[in-house]
Design an enzyme around this catalytic site. Structure first.
Site, PDB file in Angstrom:
ATOM      1  N   LYS A 281      63.418  35.268   7.142  1.00 20.16           N
ATOM      2  CA  LYS A 281      63.360  36.731   7.129  1.00 20.16           C
ATOM      3  C   LYS A 281      63.604  37.163   5.687  1.00 20.16           C
ATOM      4  O   LYS A 281      64.180  36.423   4.895  1.00 20.16           O
ATOM      5  CB  LYS A 281      64.476  37.283   8.031  1.00 20.16           C
ATOM      6  CG  LYS A 281      64.316  38.731   8.422  1.00 20.16           C
ATOM      7  CD  LYS A 281      63.525  38.886   9.702  1.00 20.16           C
ATOM      8  CE  LYS A 281      63.375  40.354  10.058  1.00 20.16           C
ATOM      9  NZ  LYS A 281      62.668  40.533  11.322  1.00 20.16           N
TER      10      LYS A 281
ATOM     11  N   LYS B 246      55.846  52.491  20.693  1.00 17.82           N
ATOM     12  CA  LYS B 246      54.673  51.617  20.614  1.00 17.82           C
ATOM     13  C   LYS B 246      54.670  50.593  21.757  1.00 17.82           C
ATOM     14  O   LYS B 246      53.653  50.347  22.386  1.00 17.82           O
ATOM     15  CB  LYS B 246      54.647  50.904  19.256  1.00 17.82           C
ATOM     16  CG  LYS B 246      54.441  51.865  18.078  1.00 17.82           C
ATOM     17  CD  LYS B 246      54.270  51.146  16.762  1.00 17.82           C
ATOM     18  CE  LYS B 246      55.540  50.527  16.225  1.00 17.82           C
ATOM     19  NZ  LYS B 246      56.611  51.491  15.924  1.00 17.82           N
ATOM     20  N   VAL B 247      55.829  49.994  22.027  1.00 11.00           N
ATOM     21  CA  VAL B 247      55.895  48.982  23.086  1.00 11.00           C
ATOM     22  C   VAL B 247      56.038  49.629  24.457  1.00 11.00           C
ATOM     23  O   VAL B 247      55.314  49.284  25.400  1.00 11.00           O
ATOM     24  CB  VAL B 247      57.085  48.011  22.848  1.00 11.00           C
ATOM     25  CG1 VAL B 247      57.153  46.981  23.969  1.00 11.00           C
ATOM     26  CG2 VAL B 247      56.966  47.316  21.507  1.00 11.00           C
ATOM     27  N   GLY B 248      56.980  50.564  24.587  1.00 10.83           N
ATOM     28  CA  GLY B 248      57.325  51.139  25.892  1.00 10.83           C
ATOM     29  C   GLY B 248      56.135  51.768  26.599  1.00 10.83           C
ATOM     30  O   GLY B 248      55.919  51.536  27.793  1.00 10.83           O
ATOM     31  N   HIS B 249      55.310  52.531  25.865  1.00  8.69           N
ATOM     32  CA  HIS B 249      54.213  53.215  26.563  1.00  8.69           C
ATOM     33  C   HIS B 249      53.165  52.208  27.051  1.00  8.69           C
ATOM     34  O   HIS B 249      52.546  52.394  28.093  1.00  8.69           O
ATOM     35  CB  HIS B 249      53.616  54.350  25.716  1.00  8.69           C
ATOM     36  CG  HIS B 249      52.495  53.944  24.813  1.00  8.69           C
ATOM     37  ND1 HIS B 249      52.705  53.482  23.527  1.00  8.69           N
ATOM     38  CD2 HIS B 249      51.147  53.933  24.996  1.00  8.69           C
ATOM     39  CE1 HIS B 249      51.534  53.197  22.976  1.00  8.69           C
ATOM     40  NE2 HIS B 249      50.577  53.466  23.830  1.00  8.69           N
TER      41      HIS B 249
HETATM   42  N1  NAD Z   1      56.778  46.654  18.067  1.00  2.00           N
HETATM   43  C1  NAD Z   1      56.932  45.362  18.290  1.00  2.00           C
HETATM   44  O1  NAD Z   1      55.974  44.584  18.239  1.00  2.00           O
HETATM   45  C2  NAD Z   1      58.295  44.827  18.646  1.00  2.00           C
HETATM   46  C3  NAD Z   1      58.472  43.424  18.693  1.00  2.00           C
HETATM   47  C4  NAD Z   1      59.718  42.903  19.088  1.00  2.00           C
HETATM   48  C5  NAD Z   1      60.751  43.788  19.372  1.00  2.00           C
HETATM   49  N2  NAD Z   1      60.561  45.136  19.292  1.00  2.00           N
HETATM   50  C6  NAD Z   1      61.689  46.019  19.615  1.00  2.00           C
HETATM   51  O2  NAD Z   1      61.338  46.854  20.713  1.00  2.00           O
HETATM   52  C7  NAD Z   1      61.946  48.129  20.570  1.00  2.00           C
HETATM   53  C8  NAD Z   1      60.867  49.215  20.606  1.00  2.00           C
HETATM   54  O3  NAD Z   1      59.957  48.977  19.549  1.00  2.00           O
HETATM   55  P1  NAD Z   1      58.761  49.996  19.242  1.00  2.00           P
HETATM   56  O4  NAD Z   1      57.899  49.306  18.251  1.00  2.00           O
HETATM   57  O5  NAD Z   1      58.198  50.504  20.516  1.00  2.00           O
HETATM   58  O6  NAD Z   1      59.562  51.160  18.525  1.00  2.00           O
HETATM   59  P2  NAD Z   1      59.157  52.709  18.434  1.00  2.00           P
HETATM   60  O7  NAD Z   1      59.971  53.253  17.315  1.00  2.00           O
HETATM   61  O8  NAD Z   1      57.680  52.869  18.421  1.00  2.00           O
HETATM   62  O9  NAD Z   1      59.672  53.325  19.838  1.00  2.00           O
HETATM   63  C9  NAD Z   1      61.013  53.502  20.153  1.00  2.00           C
HETATM   64  C10 NAD Z   1      61.070  54.668  21.127  1.00  2.00           C
HETATM   65  O10 NAD Z   1      62.405  54.778  21.612  1.00  2.00           O
HETATM   66  C11 NAD Z   1      62.746  56.159  21.651  1.00  2.00           C
HETATM   67  N3  NAD Z   1      64.211  56.274  21.631  1.00  2.00           N
HETATM   68  C12 NAD Z   1      65.062  56.173  20.586  1.00  2.00           C
HETATM   69  N4  NAD Z   1      66.332  56.336  20.997  1.00  2.00           N
HETATM   70  C13 NAD Z   1      66.282  56.521  22.335  1.00  2.00           C
HETATM   71  C14 NAD Z   1      67.270  56.742  23.318  1.00  2.00           C
HETATM   72  N5  NAD Z   1      68.568  56.799  23.020  1.00  2.00           N
HETATM   73  N6  NAD Z   1      66.878  56.914  24.596  1.00  2.00           N
HETATM   74  C15 NAD Z   1      65.562  56.868  24.927  1.00  2.00           C
HETATM   75  N7  NAD Z   1      64.576  56.672  24.019  1.00  2.00           N
HETATM   76  C16 NAD Z   1      64.939  56.500  22.746  1.00  2.00           C
HETATM   77  C17 NAD Z   1      62.051  56.751  20.461  1.00  2.00           C
HETATM   78  O11 NAD Z   1      61.899  58.171  20.583  1.00  2.00           O
HETATM   79  C18 NAD Z   1      60.710  56.009  20.494  1.00  2.00           C
HETATM   80  O12 NAD Z   1      59.754  56.694  21.286  1.00  2.00           O
HETATM   81  C19 NAD Z   1      62.730  48.084  19.262  1.00  2.00           C
HETATM   82  O13 NAD Z   1      64.065  47.721  19.554  1.00  2.00           O
HETATM   83  C20 NAD Z   1      62.052  46.968  18.493  1.00  2.00           C
HETATM   84  O14 NAD Z   1      62.931  46.344  17.581  1.00  2.00           O
HETATM   85  C21 NAD Z   1      59.351  45.672  18.948  1.00  2.00           C
END
Ligand code: NAD
Length: 372
Positions: free
Chosen positions: A94, A197-200
């Site tokens: 990293k 990005k991931v959740g939706h």
């Molecule tokens: N994007 C990837 O490929 C990837 C890979 C591995 C791990 N992750 C992990 O997954 C998680 C989500 O990543 P992402 O890329 O979707 O991030 P993102 O920033 O696109 O989405 C995060 C979402 O969480 C919401 N949020 C923040 N605080 C909150 C709370 N207290 N309650 C409810 N919602 C809340 C934000 O408004 C946002 O919509 C992160 O922890 C990230 O480290 C992501």
């Protein structure tokens, strides 16, 4: 406070009253500095037992160099375990760039950083992380051959959340198989915290599989986007409402630390499986989950679809191949639950053991002399 970058060779021996620096297990830690461009970076390679170390570059305004060093040492170790469990022929590494990306990111800084990566001769492959984007990787790649996470225009894998969400879904299928005897989410109630990005995208997979989905996000815009696509999705006010809701699976996909001494006793779900990194606020939380009969799918295992996606660029990106590899998260997750039961340890400990076993058993093969 010691300023690591400020030390001359003469100063480098620790002062008598200084806290002794703990020996690190990392193979290599490199400090990179270029005064004109403002680059201050640390690259940490934890292990190359399975191949070159891969891990993203975090660009962040750390309070001190010690804080940056502590972060990069932890993150690089975590990448070694993640890459090993993902079945990649890659070690763990990293990098951190110290500074506010909004204020000091520039072409010169990114290219200077690229030259330091190149100087490691392929021992370290970088990618995006907090504060760095695919466009930045394109710039770094102008100075180095060891860069993934680039834009599709430059042969990159694009948005890694596509396979991250797919991998989380596979881990969730394995968890429901273990708990309910079927890998289908059809009819299960799943609570998704965070619709970024991931959740939706995870919601897309769940709805397609017939799950009932309950969501929350602090961003009204993020909620609206999901409600538009899936009017059947139920929205609750916040994390407290979600964890207390009548759900079978809780999927933390926002920030780390959402499982703590307050949320675990409230949780109605039988399974925790989500994308967020470092979901457990402290190590004891996994024991608390086990005591309540809640199955925890280790975060670094189920969210490895993203690293699988970007790592595929090393072979020349092919989405079908990367997706097939990410689909194996289902089997690995099942295997870890079975190991945990047999060995009487929590799934997190079983995952660590499996990763360590692969690093040791496959890494050892380098000792077989191949001749000239
Ligand atoms: N994007 C990837 O490929 C990837 C890979 C591995 C791990 N992750 C992990 O997954 C998680 C989500 O990543 P992402 O890329 O979707 O991030 P993102 O920033 O696109 O989405 C995060 C979402 O969480 C919401 N949020 C923040 N605080 C909150 C709370 N207290 N309650 C409810 N919602 C809340 C934000 O408004 C946002 O919509 C992160 O922890 C990230 O480290 C992501």
């Amino acid at each position: 406070m010691t300023d690591v970058f400020g030390l001359s060779h003469k100063d480098a021996s620790p002062a008598k009253d200084a806290t002794p620096i703990q020996p690190v297990k990392h193979e290599q830690v490199v400090f990179c500095s270029d005064e004109r461009s403002g680059l201050n970076a640390i690259i940490a390679i934890y292990s190359t037992a399975l191949g070159p170390g891969l891990g993203g570059t975090r660009f962040y305004p750390y309070e001190s160099e010690q804080a940056a060093l502590a972060d990069v040492l932890n993150l690089s170790r975590a990448m070694a375990y993640k890459n090993a469990l993902a079945g990649l022929d890659l070690g763990g590494a990293k990098a951190v760039i110290i500074g506010d990306p909004a204020a000091c990111k520039s072409e010169a800084l990114l290219r200077a950083y690229g030259r330091f990566i190149q100087s490691l001769g392929g021992r370290y492959y970088t990618a995006c992380d907090v504060g760095t984007y695919a466009e930045d990787m394109d710039i770094v790649a102008r100075e180095s051959s060891y860069v993934v996470g680039r834009t599709p225009e430059h042969g990159g894998a694009g948005d890694s959340s596509i396979l991250t969400s797919f991998g989380v879904f596979q881990g969730m299928r394995a968890a429901t198989e273990h708990v309910y005897g079927t890998s289908s989410l059809n009819g299960r109630r799943v609570g998704v915290e965070g619709l970024g990005k991931v959740g939706h995208r995870l919601v897309d997979h769940l709805v397609e599989d017939g799950a009932e989905v309950v969501v929350c996000d602090v961003s009204e815009q993020a909620v609206e986007r999901v409600r538009q696509r899936h009017p059947s999705v139920e929205v609750v006010a916040d994390t407290a409402a979600l964890t207390a809701a009548d759900i079978d699976v809780y999927a933390p996909c926002a920030l780390g630390g959402s499982l703590d001494d307050a949320t675990v006793p409230q949780l109605k779900a039988k399974i925790v499986c989500g994308a967020a990194n470092n979901q457990l606020a402290h190590p004891d939380v996994e024991k608390q989950l086990a005591e309540r009969g809640i199955l925890y799918a280790p975060d670094y295992l189920v969210n490895s679809g993203g690293v699988i996606q970007v790592a595929d660029e090393i072979e020349g990106f092919d989405m079908a191949r990367a997706r097939a590899r990410a689909a194996r998260i289902f089997d690995t997750t099942l295997k870890i639950f079975e190991m945990a039961d047999v060995e009487g340890v929590p799934p997190g400990a079983a995952a660590d053991r499996l990763a360590e076993r692969r690093m040791s058993e496959v890494g050892r093969l380098r000792g077989i002399w191949l001749g000239r």
